[in-house]
Design an enzyme around this catalytic site. Structure first.
Site, mmCIF file in Angstrom:
data_model
loop_
_atom_site.group_PDB
_atom_site.id
_atom_site.type_symbol
_atom_site.label_atom_id
_atom_site.label_comp_id
_atom_site.label_asym_id
_atom_site.label_seq_id
_atom_site.Cartn_x
_atom_site.Cartn_y
_atom_site.Cartn_z
ATOM 1 N N GLY A 7 0.728 -1.251 -0.024
ATOM 2 C CA GLY A 7 0.025 -0.042 0.016
ATOM 3 C C GLY A 7 0.849 1.267 -0.062
ATOM 4 N N MET A 8 0.302 2.404 0.070
ATOM 5 C CA MET A 8 0.951 3.842 0.136
ATOM 6 C C MET A 8 1.887 3.844 1.063
ATOM 7 S SD MET A 8 -0.486 7.551 -0.384
ATOM 8 C CE MET A 8 -1.198 7.106 -2.074
ATOM 9 N N ASP A 62 -3.399 -12.812 4.463
ATOM 10 C CA ASP A 62 -4.730 -12.237 4.482
ATOM 11 C C ASP A 62 -4.943 -12.157 6.032
ATOM 12 O OD1 ASP A 62 -7.336 -11.541 4.488
ATOM 13 O OD2 ASP A 62 -7.936 -13.396 3.357
ATOM 14 N N LYS A 64 -13.040 1.160 11.323
ATOM 15 C CA LYS A 64 -11.602 1.567 11.779
ATOM 16 C C LYS A 64 -11.774 1.816 13.403
ATOM 17 C CE LYS A 64 -8.322 2.721 9.824
ATOM 18 N NZ LYS A 64 -7.182 1.595 9.423
ATOM 19 N N TYR A 104 -17.263 2.649 7.165
ATOM 20 C CA TYR A 104 -15.706 2.499 7.129
ATOM 21 C C TYR A 104 -15.307 3.273 8.447
ATOM 22 C CZ TYR A 104 -11.128 4.443 6.393
ATOM 23 O OH TYR A 104 -9.654 4.958 6.599
HETATM 24 N N1 LIG Z 1 -5.506 6.856 2.073
HETATM 25 C C1 LIG Z 1 -6.092 7.836 3.104
HETATM 26 O O1 LIG Z 1 -6.362 8.817 2.678
HETATM 27 C C2 LIG Z 1 -6.135 7.518 4.712
HETATM 28 C C3 LIG Z 1 -6.620 8.340 5.535
HETATM 29 C C4 LIG Z 1 -6.773 8.176 6.946
HETATM 30 C C5 LIG Z 1 -6.262 7.019 7.397
HETATM 31 N N2 LIG Z 1 -5.557 5.924 6.437
HETATM 32 C C6 LIG Z 1 -5.178 4.656 6.996
HETATM 33 O O2 LIG Z 1 -3.558 4.677 6.687
HETATM 34 C C7 LIG Z 1 -3.369 3.293 6.644
HETATM 35 C C8 LIG Z 1 -2.557 3.033 5.292
HETATM 36 O O3 LIG Z 1 -3.496 3.529 4.002
HETATM 37 P P1 LIG Z 1 -3.158 3.231 2.615
HETATM 38 O O4 LIG Z 1 -3.812 4.524 2.054
HETATM 39 O O5 LIG Z 1 -1.728 3.398 2.467
HETATM 40 O O6 LIG Z 1 -3.597 2.024 2.178
HETATM 41 P P2 LIG Z 1 -3.693 1.491 0.578
HETATM 42 O O7 LIG Z 1 -2.599 2.282 -0.169
HETATM 43 O O8 LIG Z 1 -4.919 1.307 0.197
HETATM 44 O O9 LIG Z 1 -3.269 0.088 0.941
HETATM 45 C C9 LIG Z 1 -3.796 -0.992 1.514
HETATM 46 C C10 LIG Z 1 -3.134 -2.050 1.885
HETATM 47 O O10 LIG Z 1 -3.776 -3.149 2.687
HETATM 48 C C11 LIG Z 1 -3.420 -4.418 2.079
HETATM 49 N N3 LIG Z 1 -4.642 -5.222 2.388
HETATM 50 C C12 LIG Z 1 -5.916 -5.100 2.250
HETATM 51 N N4 LIG Z 1 -6.957 -6.119 2.596
HETATM 52 C C13 LIG Z 1 -5.806 -6.792 3.228
HETATM 53 C C14 LIG Z 1 -6.105 -8.321 3.648
HETATM 54 N N5 LIG Z 1 -7.173 -8.682 3.953
HETATM 55 N N6 LIG Z 1 -5.094 -8.940 4.240
HETATM 56 C C15 LIG Z 1 -3.702 -8.218 4.060
HETATM 57 N N7 LIG Z 1 -3.563 -7.089 3.577
HETATM 58 C C16 LIG Z 1 -4.624 -6.506 3.055
HETATM 59 C C17 LIG Z 1 -3.227 -4.194 0.821
HETATM 60 O O11 LIG Z 1 -2.786 -5.353 0.244
HETATM 61 P P3 LIG Z 1 -2.768 -5.714 -1.387
HETATM 62 O O12 LIG Z 1 -2.740 -4.552 -2.038
HETATM 63 O O13 LIG Z 1 -1.554 -6.478 -1.373
HETATM 64 O O14 LIG Z 1 -4.238 -6.311 -1.635
HETATM 65 C C18 LIG Z 1 -2.551 -2.787 0.881
HETATM 66 O O15 LIG Z 1 -1.189 -3.199 0.860
HETATM 67 C C19 LIG Z 1 -4.638 2.405 6.819
HETATM 68 O O16 LIG Z 1 -4.756 2.009 8.204
HETATM 69 C C20 LIG Z 1 -5.798 3.458 6.426
HETATM 70 O O17 LIG Z 1 -6.897 3.156 7.041
HETATM 71 C C21 LIG Z 1 -5.503 6.241 5.157
#
Ligand SMILES: NC(=O)c1ccc[n+]([C@@H]2O[C@H](COP(=O)([O-])OP(=O)(O)OC[C@H]3O[C@@H](n4cnc5c(N)ncnc54)[C@H](OP(=O)(O)O)[C@@H]3O)[C@@H](O)[C@H]2O)c1
Length: 282
Positions: free
Chosen positions: A10-11, A34, A127, A123
């Site tokens: 992920g990001m 998973d 969380k 969502y």
């Molecule tokens: N993006 C935002 O604006 C935002 C805002 C507030 C908080 N956050 C929090 O910040 C954190 C990082 O978010 P991000 O934006 O970097 O996420 P992201 O880029 O969407 O990546 C999500 C990651 O979760 C993995 N994933 C999803 N389902 C899974 C499962 N069942 N088992 C194992 N891995 C799984 C994905 O793996 P695969 O791709 O390999 O499937 C990917 O590596 C999260 O906790 C998110 O809730 C994000």
């Protein structure tokens, strides 16, 4: 220190992998593990026995969660619990991330780390469930809330595109764009957050809940305005009310995350400029 990063495709996970590269972390995407499979999580995590597990995995489709809330709960809620149970069993430390969306969103001055969550969307509820699972199962944890993440897009199949990247993509094919002039929060540059996680561990700060975003706040319109000005876009950006883009999930109107425990992170505009330069957009 032995480190296992979950959600490494992920990001934020990708950025954490880069920031901790010299420590040679083990980095897993959902292909490797998973997190909804409790038995497998326990077996795999306890066999690796990391001293530190950083969980950046999440189900991040805010509107999709309104239709598939159970999936969101499995990943964002119980999945966190599975990880926490395994890390607790081996005496390790866990870092986990949550969101400004856990708050109701009517506090204009922002929310401090100890304010009581009141999640509104599916969502946000998932969380918050993850926060509770973490707190219940492993005392040696850092719970870090962030908002509006931007940075290098992850490599996984379902990873989220950031608002910044979306605006840049749209600007390439549109002369007029619209952005919501409401919803005030603080952008978070994934690199700055990952670096701060490393600092927090190096400083040995106490376990608990922290808010880490870049300093300053903005509406979506102000965020878009800054992105488009920096890339020197020649089009017109129009401010619109949130009901112009009907979305399934309710968003908080004011969800600035106040950081009362740590040194401030640099201003979001400076971080944004840095991101755009490093990615060759400017
Ligand atoms: N993006 C935002 O604006 C935002 C805002 C507030 C908080 N956050 C929090 O910040 C954190 C990082 O978010 P991000 O934006 O970097 O996420 P992201 O880029 O969407 O990546 C999500 C990651 O979760 C993995 N994933 C999803 N389902 C899974 C499962 N069942 N088992 C194992 N891995 C799984 C994905 O793996 P695969 O791709 O390999 O499937 C990917 O590596 C999260 O906790 C998110 O809730 C994000």
């Amino acid at each position: 220190m032995s480190i296992l990063i979950i959600g490494g495709t992920g990001m934020l996970g990708g950025e954490l992998a880069r920031v901790f590269e010299d420590q040679q972390p083990i980095v897993w995407g959902s292909d490797q593990l998973d997190i909804t499979d409790g038995e497998e999580v326990f077996r795999r995590v306890t066999s690796v026995t990391p001293e530190l597990l950083i969980n950046a995995a999440a189900y991040n489709d805010v509107d999709g969660a309104e239709r598939s809330g159970s999936r969101a709960n499995l990943v964002n809620g119980y999945g966190v619990g599975h990880l926490a149970r395994a890390v607790s069993a081996i005496g390790g430390t866990m870092v986990h991330f949550s969101t400004d969306y856990v708050f109701r969103g009517d506090k204009r001055e922002g929310y401090s780390e100890d304010d009581i969550p009141d999640p509104q969307s599916a969502y946000a509820k998932s969380k918050f469930l993850g926060e509770q699972e973490l707190q219940k199962r492993i005392p040696s944890h850092y719970l870090i809330r962030l908002s509006r993440l931007f940075g290098v897009k992850g490599t996984g199949p379902d990873v989220k595109e950031s608002f910044v990247d979306k605006m840049i993509r749209l600007s390439e094919s549109h002369h007029v764009l619209q952005a919501v002039k409401e919803e005030v929060s603080s952008p978070t540059y994934a690199h700055d957050l990952a670096y701060r996680v490393r600092e927090m561990l190096d400083w040995g700060i106490p376990f608990g809940t922290y808010h880490v975003t870049n300093s300053g706040s903005c509406t979506w319109y102000e965020f878009a305005q800054q992105v488009l000005a920096l890339i020197d876009w020649g089009g017109t950006l129009e401010p619109v009310p949130s009901d112009k883009f009907p979305r399934d999930a309710e968003r908080p109107s004011y969800s600035i995350l106040l950081n009362t425990k740590l040194p401030p992170v640099r201003d979001w505009r400076e971080a944004l400029k840095d991101y755009l330069i490093t990615q060759g957009f400017i």
